[in-house]
Design an enzyme around this catalytic site. Sequence first.
Site, PDB file in Angstrom:
ATOM      1  N   ARG A 100       0.809  -1.214   0.000  1.00 55.83           N
ATOM      2  CA  ARG A 100       0.000   0.000   0.000  1.00 55.83           C
ATOM      3  C   ARG A 100       0.848   1.272   0.000  1.00 55.83           C
ATOM      4  O   ARG A 100       0.474   2.285  -0.584  1.00 55.83           O
ATOM      5  CB  ARG A 100      -0.914  -0.026   1.227  1.00 55.83           C
ATOM      6  CG  ARG A 100      -2.021   0.999   1.207  1.00 55.83           C
ATOM      7  CD  ARG A 100      -2.979   0.751   2.362  1.00 55.83           C
ATOM      8  NE  ARG A 100      -2.289   0.718   3.636  1.00 55.83           N
ATOM      9  CZ  ARG A 100      -2.645  -0.033   4.683  1.00 55.83           C
ATOM     10  NH1 ARG A 100      -3.692  -0.823   4.606  1.00 55.83           N
ATOM     11  NH2 ARG A 100      -1.961   0.007   5.792  1.00 55.83           N
ATOM     12  N   ASP A 152      -1.680  23.967  -8.275  1.00 54.70           N
ATOM     13  CA  ASP A 152      -2.043  22.942  -9.249  1.00 54.70           C
ATOM     14  C   ASP A 152      -1.314  23.317 -10.534  1.00 54.70           C
ATOM     15  O   ASP A 152      -1.625  24.320 -11.176  1.00 54.70           O
ATOM     16  CB  ASP A 152      -3.567  22.926  -9.445  1.00 54.70           C
ATOM     17  CG  ASP A 152      -4.032  21.806 -10.375  1.00 54.70           C
ATOM     18  OD1 ASP A 152      -3.270  21.433 -11.289  1.00 54.70           O
ATOM     19  OD2 ASP A 152      -5.174  21.330 -10.205  1.00 54.70           O
TER      20      ASP A 152
END
Length: 399
Positions: free
Chosen positions: A62, A188
């Site tokens: 994970r 972003d």
Amino acid sequence: MSKKSMKNYRENTVIAHAGRNPPENHGVVNPPVYHASTITFPTMSAFETRDQPPYEGAQYGRSGTPTQFAFEQAVSALHGAHKSVSYPSGLAAIAATFCTLVKHGDHVLIADTVYGPTRSRVCGVIMKKMGVEVEFYDAQIGADIKDLLRPNTVLVFMESPGSLTFEVQDVPAITGALKGTGVFSLIDNTWASGYFYKPISHGVDFVIEAATKYTVGHSDAMLGTVTVNTEEHFQMLKGIANTYGYHAGPDDCYLGQRGLRTIGVRLEQHQKNALEVATWLESRDEVARVMYPALPSNPGHEIWKRDFSGASGLFGVELVEAPKAAVEAMMDGYALFGIGASWGGYESLTQSCYPGKLRTARPWDGKGPTVRYHIGLEDPSDLIDELSGGFDRFNAARK
Ligand SMILES: *Cc1c(COP(=O)(O)O)cnc(C)c1O
């Protein structure tokens, strides 16, 4: 090749070599795809101390295998940064970074021009549920961001150029104003990618990208990255990524690192094609404005020229006022331009959009319908022919 040795090379060399290590992999050029859940340890003591900072190496599937690490190392090298963390999508990367930094009662400042789901989902759902106060600011605010800071402000989120309307933010003015305040800066950077803009060099703390777009580059995988320049920021991100169980799949990370190898040549060509198409569009009577920072007519052009090394293939077009049916006639008849969300692949794409519904700090002043184009790697003359035919249909339906 180790990260340190990459610092001696120029950009396209870094893109070709970062994150790969053939001598450690039987001489194979590309990093292997490790599918793993279980990771085994040589001793009980190694097992018992596995899931702890500094989060190096494989501990459990994970939290990443060498496939994720190779991709993250390549992205980070392109940015000239310390480290990157991969996420299962761009939106996951945005949500995870917010959740890393905020707690109940905090205040966050968000550019008015952010990607729709950043506004509606991350801010509108998650931040709201957590009891975080969200304030949208005018993307053109620059150093005046300082006037909006409160004692409980924890982060300023930027996106440059903005989604749909492509306003360029004065990033160094904003990070300069935040210096010494302890407020984190986030951006972003999906439009430019690390190839055309490196926000770390302008003092941004967390650089978020939808690698789904230009990094993968072939419209066939979902992937996000957050790039940081300090070990402290990396530890913060990685601790929360492991807690939420964010895991970018090994096959997708493989596609991400493979896409990255050609990001330089692809983006140079996207830019060349987009500039040709955007310039042609600007000359058309059907077009009210073309929103593309590489065009000198754009309000953000000077800042773009100062901070970016190029422009990608995505821009917006405001058409002259017309009924919706005319836009539909224009778009529905395209053969090369697919109608769909996402972009950054090798192929051209278009979609209708409604920026008026997504602006609060500075209401959208456009009157005509807005369309977004992603200019792919096709021959731009064919794209112009197709757009020209589209305007014939647009005009016929307008009468
Ligand atoms: C597409 C996009 C995202 C979201 O990325 P996904 O991988 O689709 O989740 C975030 N920001 C911008 C600017 C985007 O265009």
